[in-house]
Every structure is written in C-alpha cells, then in structure tokens.
Design an enzyme around this catalytic site. Structure first.
Site, mmCIF file in Angstrom:
data_model
loop_
_atom_site.group_PDB
_atom_site.id
_atom_site.type_symbol
_atom_site.label_atom_id
_atom_site.label_comp_id
_atom_site.label_asym_id
_atom_site.label_seq_id
_atom_site.Cartn_x
_atom_site.Cartn_y
_atom_site.Cartn_z
ATOM 1 N N LYS A 110 146.118 75.275 45.892
ATOM 2 C CA LYS A 110 146.323 76.631 46.419
ATOM 3 C C LYS A 110 147.429 76.698 47.462
ATOM 4 O O LYS A 110 147.791 75.699 48.084
ATOM 5 C CB LYS A 110 145.002 77.194 46.963
ATOM 6 C CG LYS A 110 144.092 77.666 45.819
ATOM 7 C CD LYS A 110 142.838 78.349 46.274
ATOM 8 C CE LYS A 110 142.025 78.760 45.034
ATOM 9 N NZ LYS A 110 140.719 79.340 45.406
ATOM 10 N N ARG A 153 135.814 72.807 42.564
ATOM 11 C CA ARG A 153 136.568 73.353 41.435
ATOM 12 C C ARG A 153 137.996 72.822 41.517
ATOM 13 O O ARG A 153 138.688 73.042 42.507
ATOM 14 C CB ARG A 153 136.538 74.880 41.524
ATOM 15 C CG ARG A 153 137.173 75.606 40.356
ATOM 16 C CD ARG A 153 137.080 77.122 40.559
ATOM 17 N NE ARG A 153 137.682 77.859 39.459
ATOM 18 C CZ ARG A 153 138.980 78.108 39.350
ATOM 19 N NH1 ARG A 153 139.813 77.695 40.270
ATOM 20 N NH2 ARG A 153 139.446 78.765 38.307
HETATM 21 C C1 PT1 Z 1 137.548 79.795 43.778
HETATM 22 C C2 PT1 Z 1 138.329 80.251 42.676
HETATM 23 C C3 PT1 Z 1 137.611 80.711 41.522
HETATM 24 N N1 PT1 Z 1 139.673 80.272 42.674
HETATM 25 C C4 PT1 Z 1 135.582 80.239 42.584
HETATM 26 N N2 PT1 Z 1 136.243 80.680 41.508
HETATM 27 C C5 PT1 Z 1 140.339 80.761 41.610
HETATM 28 N N3 PT1 Z 1 134.206 80.225 42.563
HETATM 29 C C6 PT1 Z 1 139.636 81.211 40.488
HETATM 30 C C7 PT1 Z 1 146.580 80.550 46.135
HETATM 31 O O1 PT1 Z 1 146.469 80.927 47.322
HETATM 32 O O2 PT1 Z 1 138.115 79.359 44.886
HETATM 33 N N4 PT1 Z 1 136.202 79.793 43.711
HETATM 34 N N5 PT1 Z 1 138.289 81.174 40.461
HETATM 35 C C8 PT1 Z 1 141.853 80.808 41.638
HETATM 36 N N6 PT1 Z 1 142.320 81.778 42.580
HETATM 37 C C9 PT1 Z 1 143.400 81.518 43.430
HETATM 38 C C10 PT1 Z 1 143.419 82.065 44.705
HETATM 39 C C11 PT1 Z 1 144.421 80.674 43.026
HETATM 40 C C12 PT1 Z 1 144.458 81.764 45.587
HETATM 41 C C13 PT1 Z 1 145.470 80.369 43.879
HETATM 42 C C14 PT1 Z 1 145.485 80.906 45.186
HETATM 43 O O3 PT1 Z 1 147.512 79.866 45.720
#
Ligand code: PT1
Length: 277
Positions: A221, A255
């Site tokens: 992230k 995850r």
């Molecule tokens: C998470 C999550 C998810 N993240 C759960 N499910 C994502 N339970 C998808 C960035 O800042 O943390 N928990 N499902 C992916 N979402 C992101 C959010 C991907 C922020 C990248 C960023 O780069």
C-alpha cells in the site's frame, strides 16, 4: 477462539495468510493478468502451495480513486472464479465484495467468508451476510474509494475507528449476523493519511478490546511507499515488516500479495510466540 469457515475450523489465536486474487481489469499491482477463470485458478493454486489459508477473490477495485462497478459486472467476474476454486482447491474462499447479491451467490458457490471493505453498509448486505451464515470481515472506511483520500480527517483516529466498528457490529448483529462470525479490520489506506495509518498499526493490539479476531491488509500500500519512497513493485520488504508487526500485535489474518514471503514472516512470529509462552 475458533471460527468455522463453512466447515473449516481455525483457531484465531494463530496467524494465517490470505492471498489476494484480483479479478478486475484494473487491479492495482498485478496488471489485471488474472481475469480469465483459468488464469485466476492457476494463481490461486500457486498461493495455496505458497502457504495461503484463504484466497480473497475481489471483482471491484477499492484502491484510492477506483470507480464502483455494477453488480452484474461483479457477478460476472467473481462467480466463475469462486466456482472453479471451490471445485479444484482445498482452501477457504473469501469474497471481497460490498454487494449483497455477490455475497449470496458466492456463498452458494462455496465461499467460506465475506470480506466487505464497507462493513455491510449497503442496503441488504447485513441480511445477505446473515443468510449466508459464514464469517464476515467488517472493515473501517471513511468515505468511498473514489474520493476517500481527498481530505481524510479524524478527531481521534483510534477512537473513531473503534466506534465505527462497534456501531457496525451492533447493526449487523441486529440483522442476524452471529457475533462469533465477526472479524474486524482497521482498514489501512481507506480514508486515512500516513499519520492515521501509522497510529492504527502502532496501536493495533488495542483493537483486541473489541473481542474479535483482526484482519490486516497493508501489502504494497501507498503508506509503505510514503515511508520508504519506493514504487508499488518495490514494497515487498516494507510489506513484510508491516506484516510482521501486525502478526506480533496479534492479527489473525494477513491479507497479502506475496504469500510465500509473508507466510515465512508469520512463521517466524509464531515460533517466537511459542517460545515466549
Ligand atoms: C484491506 C483491504 C481489503 N484492502 C480488507 N479488504 C484492499 N479486509 C482490498 C493504497 O493506499 O486492507 N482489508 N480489500 C485494497 N485496497 C487498497 C487501499 C489498496 C489502499 C491500496 C491502497 O495504496
């Protein structure tokens, strides 16, 4: 504490790896390579071999700036993949969705968990999760993915996240979701500045007060990019450091994209915890 994931019992006092399987054309770090069910199944198999206990199948990107997709599109992307994995692999399928229709259909096809970044806030979602009768991850989010990073603000991020999750638990339990099915996630990167993400990771163990297992997603992230200055494809060491911290602070599920490496990090923490008991 044990949880029954559609027939598979897991103790939540250990830490497991959840492999990420994006089935979106615009997935943020696999370049959308795994859209066809066969390619997705091959990637899922590889992640199971590498040590994933869960495979998280997602048909809607929720990274910052992502646009929502229609329920029909999401069903088309997710269902064939859930069906193929359920038939071919011995793993727990988690479905990363906010749509009640997708929750219901995925559960029917063999999904063992619902992972909703919107914590069942969509109309009908609590009822769909209750009817599916499988564990559900409630994640904290401020706003919606398309605009959540525009100007995130908190009075007190720890307390605000905790209050949000407490309120969502109350609502979904009132709709019939069993308390023993609830897993919580502070939602790293979902409507949060770097300082908010760091404060939440630093205080992760405090979320155990809510009495539920914790799931953490930090892999690759942008918060790790902000800390290290590295591009998304060069964030593996930072991702492993973050996963290690989360596991040490008692997270039950990590995850991650890089399953093989994350599973090793989790094993080191488990060995250390075993010796410290
Ligand atoms: C998470 C999550 C998810 N993240 C759960 N499910 C994502 N339970 C998808 C960035 O800042 O943390 N928990 N499902 C992916 N979402 C992101 C959010 C991907 C922020 C990248 C960023 O780069």
């Amino acid at each position: 504490m044990e949880i029954n994931f559609a027939g598979r019992m897991l103790t939540m006092s250990r830490c497991y790896v959840m492999g990420i399987l994006n089935v979106t054309p615009d997935s943020f770090s696999d370049g959308g390579k795994f859209n066809a069910p066969d390619a997705a199944l091959a990637r899922a198999r590889e992640m199971v071999v590498d040590g994933a206990t869960f495979i998280d199948v997602g048909g809607e990107s929720t990274r910052p700036g992502a646009q929502p997709v229609s329920v029909a599109e999401e069903l088309d992307r997710v269902c064939p993949v859930v069906e193929a994995i359920a038939r071919e692999l011995d793993t727990i399928i988690s479905v990363d969705t906010s749509a009640p229709e997708v929750m219901a259909e995925a559960a029917r096809l063999g999904a063992g968990m619902i992972n909703d970044v919107r914590a069942l806030q969509r109309a009908g979602a609590p009822e769909a999760a209750a009817a599916a009768d499988i564990p559900v991850c409630l994640m904290h989010i401020q706003g919606e993915p398309d605009s959540m990073q525009d100007n995130p603000a908190y009075r007190n991020v720890r307390r605000d996240v905790s209050s949000f999750l407490t309120e969502r638990m109350r609502v979904v339990e009132a709709a019939g979701v069993r308390s023993e099915h609830i897993i919580l996630d502070p939602g790293f990167g979902f409507g949060k500045r770097l300082e908010h993400n760091i404060e939440l990771l630093a205080s992760l163990e405090q979320l155990h007060i809510l009495g539920h297992p914790l799931l953490v997603g930090i892999s690759r992230k942008s918060m790790l990019g902000q800390i290290t200055g590295h591009d998304v494809n060069e964030r593996l060491p930072a991702s492993l450091a973050a996963a290690t911290i989360a596991a040490m602070k008692g997270a039950s599920i990590i995850r991650a994209h890089d399953v093989r490496e994350t599973a090793d990090a989790v094993r080191v923490v488990a060995a250390m915890k075993e010796a410290g008991r």
